[in-house]
Design a protein around this motif. Structure first.
Motif, short mmCIF file in Angstrom:
data_model
loop_
_atom_site.label_atom_id
_atom_site.label_comp_id
_atom_site.label_asym_id
_atom_site.label_seq_id
_atom_site.Cartn_x
_atom_site.Cartn_y
_atom_site.Cartn_z
N UNK A 168 -2.50 0.84 8.96
CA UNK A 168 -2.80 0.99 7.56
C UNK A 168 -3.47 2.28 7.25
N UNK A 169 -3.77 2.68 5.84
CA UNK A 169 -4.49 3.78 5.58
C UNK A 169 -5.71 3.29 4.67
N UNK A 170 -6.84 3.76 5.02
CA UNK A 170 -8.07 3.19 4.17
C UNK A 170 -9.07 4.72 3.97
N UNK A 171 -8.48 5.19 2.87
CA UNK A 171 -8.88 6.18 2.42
C UNK A 171 -8.85 6.75 1.10
N UNK A 172 -9.20 7.64 0.55
CA UNK A 172 -8.97 8.29 -0.78
C UNK A 172 -8.70 9.43 -1.07
N UNK A 196 5.07 -1.32 0.34
CA UNK A 196 4.37 -0.62 -0.80
C UNK A 196 3.31 -1.57 -1.29
N UNK A 197 1.96 -1.19 -0.44
CA UNK A 197 0.88 -2.13 -0.78
C UNK A 197 -0.40 -1.15 -0.86
N UNK A 198 -0.61 -0.93 -2.41
CA UNK A 198 -1.92 -0.21 -2.46
C UNK A 198 -2.69 -1.19 -3.84
N UNK A 199 -3.89 -0.73 -4.34
CA UNK A 199 -4.77 -1.35 -5.06
C UNK A 199 -3.68 -1.54 -6.54
N UNK A 200 -3.96 -2.71 -6.93
CA UNK A 200 -3.33 -3.24 -8.24
C UNK A 200 -4.11 -2.86 -9.31
N UNK A 201 -3.29 -3.19 -10.50
CA UNK A 201 -4.01 -2.73 -11.84
C UNK A 201 -5.43 -3.32 -12.22
N UNK A 202 -6.13 -2.81 -13.10
CA UNK A 202 -7.47 -3.56 -13.42
C UNK A 202 -7.24 -4.85 -14.22
N UNK A 255 -12.21 0.35 -0.78
CA UNK A 255 -11.60 0.39 0.57
C UNK A 255 -10.88 -1.04 0.86
N UNK A 256 -9.63 -0.80 1.30
CA UNK A 256 -8.95 -2.01 1.88
C UNK A 256 -7.78 -1.40 2.50
N UNK A 257 -6.93 -1.95 3.32
CA UNK A 257 -5.76 -1.30 4.15
C UNK A 257 -4.73 -1.22 3.28
N UNK A 258 -4.74 0.11 2.95
CA UNK A 258 -3.13 0.25 2.06
C UNK A 258 -2.09 0.51 3.09
N UNK A 259 -0.91 0.45 2.65
CA UNK A 259 0.37 0.99 3.63
C UNK A 259 1.58 1.25 2.55
N UNK A 260 2.31 2.30 3.09
CA UNK A 260 3.53 2.48 2.25
C UNK A 260 4.54 3.12 3.22
#
Length: 454
Positions: A168-172, A196-202, A255-260
C-alpha cells in the motif's frame, strides 16, 4: 554492429561450407557411378537401347543418364533460404542448418494474472517490461508493463500502480503518469480500475476534497474518489501524436493504506470495441451491470459534481433494454450473500435515504416530485407492463427505481437507440439529500421479437 557483422560472416561461412559439402557429395556419387559402369558399356560408351518403330524397323538410341530416385534434379543455392526455416534433403536424410522463428506481438495472459504483450526476452527487457511466463510456444515471454509516479508510457496494456506496489501507499502528494499513443491510429484509452482504493468524499456534500483521481488532456471526465474496484473509463486520445493524456492521483487526506492499479489499453480507431462518442463508460454484451463511481451498498456515498454518459452497445437482433436495481446484498463467505440494509439502497440519488423508511421515486422535470438536483436520464423509459398514459419519462431520481411515484422498485424498459444512460449530480447534498449511495443497475437487452415498439 561488430557482433552483427560477425554473426553474418559466420552464417555465410556455414552456408558456403554446406554448399561445398553438397557439391562434393554429388561429385563423389558421379565418380562412383562411372566406376561401377552405371549407364555405360565396358569401353566407356553410353549404353544403347533397341527401339522398334510401328513398321517393324529397329534402331538404337543412347539411354539418358538416369537420376537416382529421390535425388534433386539440380543443385540449388542455400543462400536464398537463410531468412526462413529450411531443411535440405539428401538420400532420405535431413540436414537442418538453422531455424528462424517469427511471432506476432499479440496480447497474452501472464503467469501473474495480468495482461501482457508477447515479446522476445531481450525486447521485453529493452522496453522496460517484466517477463511473466512464456508465450508463442515458448519462443517468447509474456511481457507486463508497470509504471508509477513521474513516468510516461506508450505501451499497450500498461498498469499504472502506486508507489511501493504491490504494497500500500500511505503518503500525500501527486502521482502522475503521462500516456502517449503507441501509433497515430489510436482513438481512445480504456482505463480499468483493477484496484482503486483512496479516501472517499466528505460526508456532508460528498465532495472529493481529500483524495481524488483526475484525468487531463482527453474528453472531460469528472474527478472521482473512494472505492472503485472493477469500474472503468474511456478517454478520448485526440488527433495525432501530440496530445498526451495524464492520469493523476492526488492524495492529501488522513493517513491510511491506499492502493491503485489502473490498466491502460489503447483502442485503435477502426475496431468494433471502440466506444461511441461522448461515452465515459461503455458496456458490451446482452446483459451486464452498471454502477456509479464509489457505489457500495454498505458504506459508499454518491459523488457530487458528476456529469457523464454511460453507453451500451446494441447487440444484433436486440431492439430494447431493461434495467433493474441490483440486489442490496454483499458476499460474506462461501458465495453466501446477506442483505446489508433493511431496505434497498441500490438506487438512492436524492432525498434523505438514511432513515428506516423507504424514499419514493421522483420523475420528470416539473411538479413537486420532479428531479432538479441529482438524477439519471433513460430516454423514454417506462415500467415493464405499463399501459396507458403517461407513455414514458426521461429523468428518474429519489430513493426508489421506478418511472412512477412509488416506494416499490420495478423493472424499467426503453427502446430508444442508441442505448444510453446519462448521470448528473450537483455540488450540494445537505440538508435535503442525506445518505445517498448512488446506483447499481443490472441491464438485459430485449430481442426484437418481443413485440417491442421499434
Amino acid at each position: 554492429m561488430a557482433a552483427v557483422r560477425g554473426y553474418a560472416t559466420v552464417l555465410l561461412l556455414c552456408v558456403f561450407i554446406a554448399e561445398i559439402a553438397v557439391s562434393a557429395a554429388e561429385v563423389a556419387e558421379g565418380s562412383a557411378a562411372r566406376t561401377r559402369g552405371q549407364g555405360r558399356t565396358p569401353n566407356g560408351r553410353r549404353r544403347q537401347q533397341a527401339v522398334t518403330d510401328p513398321n517393324g524397323a529397329v534402331s538404337f538410341v543412347q539411354t539418358a543418364r538416369r537420376r537416382r530416385p529421390g535425388a534433386p534434379a539440380q543443385h540449388k543455392s542455400l543462400l536464398s533460404d537463410t531468412l526462413r526455416p529450411t531443411t535440405v534433403e539428401r538420400d532420405g536424410r535431413f540436414l537442418s542448418l538453422f531455424t528462424i522463428v517469427q511471432f506476432q506481438n499479440q496480447g497474452c495472459a501472464a503467469s501473474s494474472g495480468d495482461n501482457g504483450t508477447c515479446l522476445t526476452s531481450a525486447e521485453c527487457s529493452d522496453r522496460g517490461g517484466v517477463a511473466s511466463g512464456p508465450c508463442a510456444n515458448g519462443y517468447g515471454v509474456c511481457c507486463v508493463f508497470l509504471a508509477t509516479c513521474g513516468q510516461s508510457t506508450k505501451e499497450n496494456c500498461t498498469y499504472f500502480v502506486n508507489q511501493g506496489y504491490p504494497g500500500p501507499y500511505d503518503g500525500t502528494g501527486s502521482c502522475q503518469l503521462t500516456i502517449n499513443k503507441a501509433h497515430p491510429d489510436i482513438c481512445q484509452f480504456r482505463l480499468d480500475f483493477d484496484q482503486f482504493n483512496i479516501a472517499g468524499p466528505e460526508p456532508v456534500d460528498h465532495m472529493c476534497n481529500s483524495d481524488q483521481f483526475i484525468v487531463a488532456g482527453g474528453n472531460p471526465a469528472p474527478a472521482i474518489c473512494g472505492i472503485n474496484n472493477g469500474n472503468h473509463m474511456y478517454i478520448d486520445a485526440g488527433v495525432g501524436n501530440t496530445n498526451p493524456v495524464t492520469l493523476n492521483f492526488v492524495t492529501s487526506g488522513p493517513s491510511f493504506p491506499r492502493n491503485w492499479k489502473v490498466k491502460i489499453c489503447q483502442i485503435p480507431c477502426n475496431t468494433i470495441y471502440r466506444a461511441e462518442e461522448g461515452c465515459l463508460q461503455y458496456f458490451t454484451g446482452v446483459s451486464g451491470q452498471i454502477k456509479s463511481y464509489n457505489y457500495d451498498p454498505g458504506a459508499g456515498l454518491q459523488l457530487s459534481k458528476q456529469d457523464y454518459s454511460v453507453c451500451i452497445r446494441m447487440e444484433r437482433n436486440f431492439c430494447g433494454i431493461q434495467y433493474t436495481a441490483c440486489p442490496d446484498t454483499v458476499c460474506v463467505f462461501n458465495a453466501r450473500y446477506i442483505s446489508v440494509n433493511n431496505r434497498t439502497h441500490a438506487f438512492s440519488l436524492s432525498g434523505n435515504t438514511q432513515g428506516q423508511n423507504a424514499v419514493s421515486s421522483s420523475t420528470g422535470t416539473l411538479g413537486p416530485n420532479s428531479c432538479n438536483t441529482d438524477w439519471i436520464i433513460i430516454p423514454c423509459a417506462t415500467n415493464v407492463g405499463r399501459t396507458g398514459l403517461p407513455a414514458c419519462i426521461d429523468r428518474i431520481c429519489g430513493g426508489t427505481f421506478n418511472t412512477e411515484i412509488s416506494t416499490t422498485p420495478t423493472t424499467v424498459i426503453s427502446t430508444v437507440k442508441p442505448f444510453r444512460l446519462t448521470v448528473h449530480t450537483n455540488n450540494v447534498e445537505a440538508p435535503s439529500d442525506v445518505g445517498n449511495r448512488g446506483f447499481c443497475l443490472n441491464y438485459v437487452q430485449q430481442p426484437c421479437t418481443n413485440n417491442l415498439d421499434v
